[in-house]
Design a protein around this motif. Structure first.
Motif, PDB file in Angstrom:
ATOM      1  N   LEU A 137       0.838  -1.208   0.000  1.00  0.00           N
ATOM      2  CA  LEU A 137       0.000   0.000   0.000  1.00  0.00           C
ATOM      3  C   LEU A 137       0.874   1.260   0.000  1.00  0.00           C
ATOM      4  CD1 LEU A 137      -2.969   0.826   0.069  1.00  0.00           C
ATOM      5  CD2 LEU A 137      -2.768   1.021   2.531  1.00  0.00           C
ATOM      6  N   VAL A 140       2.235   1.829  -3.506  1.00  0.00           N
ATOM      7  CA  VAL A 140       1.283   2.382  -4.468  1.00  0.00           C
ATOM      8  C   VAL A 140       1.042   3.863  -4.200  1.00  0.00           C
ATOM      9  CG1 VAL A 140      -1.034   2.129  -5.432  1.00  0.00           C
ATOM     10  CG2 VAL A 140       0.161   0.145  -4.618  1.00  0.00           C
ATOM     11  N   SER A 183       6.663   1.063  -7.417  1.00  0.00           N
ATOM     12  CA  SER A 183       5.224   0.893  -7.495  1.00  0.00           C
ATOM     13  C   SER A 183       4.859  -0.373  -8.267  1.00  0.00           C
ATOM     14  CB  SER A 183       4.560   2.123  -8.095  1.00  0.00           C
ATOM     15  OG  SER A 183       5.095   2.367  -9.344  1.00  0.00           O
ATOM     16  N   LEU A 184       5.726  -0.790  -9.207  1.00  0.00           N
ATOM     17  CA  LEU A 184       5.477  -2.068  -9.881  1.00  0.00           C
ATOM     18  C   LEU A 184       5.553  -3.198  -8.859  1.00  0.00           C
ATOM     19  CD1 LEU A 184       5.070  -3.904 -12.300  1.00  0.00           C
ATOM     20  CD2 LEU A 184       7.510  -3.804 -12.743  1.00  0.00           C
ATOM     21  N   ILE A 187       2.275  -3.198  -6.822  1.00  0.00           N
ATOM     22  CA  ILE A 187       1.103  -3.724  -7.523  1.00  0.00           C
ATOM     23  C   ILE A 187       1.254  -5.225  -7.746  1.00  0.00           C
ATOM     24  CG2 ILE A 187      -0.205  -3.597  -9.686  1.00  0.00           C
ATOM     25  CD1 ILE A 187       0.765  -0.721  -9.951  1.00  0.00           C
ATOM     26  N   ARG A 190       0.655  -7.574  -4.664  1.00  0.00           N
ATOM     27  CA  ARG A 190      -0.779  -7.731  -4.392  1.00  0.00           C
ATOM     28  C   ARG A 190      -1.399  -8.736  -5.346  1.00  0.00           C
ATOM     29  NH1 ARG A 190      -4.534  -2.845  -2.799  1.00  0.00           N
ATOM     30  NH2 ARG A 190      -3.777  -2.684  -0.700  1.00  0.00           N
TER      31      ARG A 190
END
Lengths: 308, 273
Positions: A137, A140, A183-184, A187, A190
């Motif tokens: 989280l 992101v 950020s990759l 994501i 998750r």
């Protein structure tokens, strides 16, 4: 397979045509005269006309568009208004730097995200899971143009481990790649977790457990093999997004890639180069997605059958 | 659904944004003696490279990001939903055209298109809103189309058609209420995406122009003084991070609460990636 391949190739060509045409018409539609930018406001009307004619800007818009499209096919992308060099040479010089950055960011992201997602799913509801998803989280929610300066503050200015900017030596790629890949990784972890959890709830997993297989065997031999398909699709799309994210990351770290070339050219109103950058980035993006789709169709026969 | 701290963060953000013009703020007032000054008792977050108070600029930036996010998300939501719902309901040629347009946009990094559009249109808040909306509506159109396709054969819709109800009324009264939940979740994530995109474009110099304050341009200006005045980057970054984190948390909760599956993160999310 051929039918599927052809429909995907047609789609890819359509996307590239659409994006480049959109940018072409926008550039010609908005106010702002590249001739004025090149010559300055004091230039005489005769000089302006001469340059306008030399650049082909006095021809009808439709004709310019067609010649732009044929230039795309023959790889003749005109000449930079600022550098006075062929656009293709400029792109060539910068493309490898962007590929290198994106590739290393990708490797870092995968190396972090896949173990993290697997651990989170295998130990669902435990502190491991919560920590991993908490990190996800955070990843992101941190914009890369803030993460980058924070990393510089701690690891370059504070600890002195890495250079602040530029592309010299192996150490210089570390901070940009982490900034781009964060950020990759978020994501992806998750996605790995939720995909694995879905598979772990299936009947064949229960059967495997009933046959007395250990947790590790169930996870590796049965669950992971089925869970990686949806992850693969997402991966293709996200690798393309890395190319978009590279624009900001390259600007932060002065990385001499396509992204920083795009921003410089926008600031200089060097439209042929802007068009070239958009074209090349969209081409790479579409190619990556195409390859992912074909790979996906290879490993999952259902996709091929649906289309043929 | 319990709100928790993310809701409070977002309420505070909205409150600051809506009242900023009445607060005694001086985001553009320069003070030479305060240049790059760190936080003090009277000046909580210190001053920037022109001696302007960082706290005042932070609140002014909150107002910018809120206005841009509210405008872009509502415009994209309205336009995208309308186009997607009508195309799916009517079907035929126009639906195929829409699908082709959606395919182009979905097969391309949104942030890159936003950068190219903002670059071509020129800097400024109006153009920023235009560029982000041009990229943003597609996600809503895609979702609205998929949702309408899944509910347009429901019995109550067929009954309304049999009674001779006109298409606009069917779309507004019989279809839209059924597809609101996923659109709301998408819009929530859309707010996070637009906040990051606005700051990102302003960071690149393509968004809000000086002397107006944006969190993104504050970070860009502060990067040059990272060693001597890290508060210039830390303050706007923390604000941005808190808002985006809160919106994402709220979006996750809304998704669980409304039991919506398969809402993809919107196009411009690539801003953070």
């Amino acid at each position: 397979m051929p039918a599927y391949l052809i429909s995907r190739l047609f789609m890819a060509a359509w996307v590239i045509f659409g994006v480049t045409s959109l940018v072409f018409f926008l550039i010609h539609w908005v106010p702002g005269d590249p001739v004025e930018v090149m010559l300055g406001e004091s230039a005489s009307a005769v000089d302006r006309e001469a340059l306008r004619h030399a650049l082909g800007l006095d021809r009808p818009l439709l004709e310019q568009w067609l010649s732009f499209l044929s230039g795309v096919v023959t790889l003749d992308l005109n000449v930079s208004l600022y550098h006075r060099q062929p656009v293709i040479d400029l792109l060539n010089a910068r493309y490898m730097a962007t590929l290198e950055l994106a590739l290393i960011a990708f490797v870092i992201a995968v190396a972090i995200a896949i173990p993290m997602g697997i651990i989170a799913a295998a130990r669902q509801g435990t502190a491991w899971d919560h920590t991993a998803m908490g990190f996800s989280l955070l990843g992101v929610s941190i914009p890369n143009f803030w993460l980058g300066p924070l990393l510089v503050l701690v690891f370059s200015l504070g600890l002195g481990w890495f250079p602040v900017s530029g592309r010299e030596g192996a150490a210089s790629v570390v901070l940009p790649a982490i900034t781009l890949g964060a950020s990759l990784a978020a994501i992806l972890s998750r996605m790995v977790r939720s995909s694995l959890l879905e598979v772990l709830g299936e009947d064949f997993i229960r059967s495997a457990r009933a046959r007395g297989l250990s947790n590790r065997q169930v996870l590796i031999r049965h669950a992971l093999r089925n869970a990686w398909l949806p992850v693969l699709t997402l991966l293709g799309m996200q690798v393309g997004a890395l190319l978009g994210g590279a624009v900001i990351t390259e600007t932060i770290f002065n990385w001499p890639g396509l992204g920083s070339l795009l921003i410089e050219s926008i600031q200089r109103r060097d439209y042929p180069v802007v068009q070239g950058c958009v074209l090349l980035i969209s081409l790479s993006y579409v190619l990556i997605n195409l390859l992912t789709d074909l790979l996906y169709a290879r490993v999952d026969p259902r996709i091929r059958l649906e289309h043929s | 659904m319990r709100g928790g701290w993310p809701t409070w963060v977002l309420l505070l953000w909205a409150l600051v944004a809506l009242t900023a013009s009445w607060l005694p703020l001086h985001p553009e007032q320069m003070a030479l003696e305060a240049i790059l000054q760190g936080p003090t008792a009277g000046n909580w977050l210190g001053s920037d490279d022109l001696g302007r108070p960082v706290f005042d600029r932070l609140l002014s930036g909150a107002s910018t990001s809120f206005q841009v996010a509210a405008l872009v998300v509502s415009l994209s939501l309205l336009f995208g939903t309308l186009v997607g719902a009508v195309a799916a309901y009517v079907g035929g040629f126009w639906e195929r055209v829409l699908v082709m347009i959606i395919d182009i946009f979905m097969a391309f990094p949104g942030i890159l298109l936003a950068i190219a559009l903002a670059g071509v249109l020129g800097p400024g808040i109006d153009n920023l809103v235009l560029a982000l909306t041009l990229v943003g509506w597609v996600g809503f159109a895609r979702l609205a189309r998929a949702q309408v396709l899944s509910v347009k054969r429901h019995e109550h819709v067929v009954a309304a058609q049999a009674l001779g109800t006109r298409a606009p009324r069917i779309i507004l009264h019989h279809l839209l209420p059924l597809i609101v939940a996923p659109l709301v979740v998408e819009a929530t994530f859309g707010v996070a995406a637009v906040v990051i995109a606005e700051s990102g474009l302003s960071f690149l110099g393509l968004g809000v122009q000086p002397p107006d304050a944006s969190w993104g341009s504050m970070i860009r200006d502060g990067v040059r003084y990272l060693l001597v005045a890290p508060h210039l980057v830390l303050a706007p970054g923390c604000a941005l991070f808190l808002v985006v984190l809160s919106v994402n948390l709220l979006g996750d909760r809304l998704r669980d609460w409304l039991d919506v599956r398969n809402v993809r993160r919107p196009l411009v999310q690539g801003a953070g990636t």
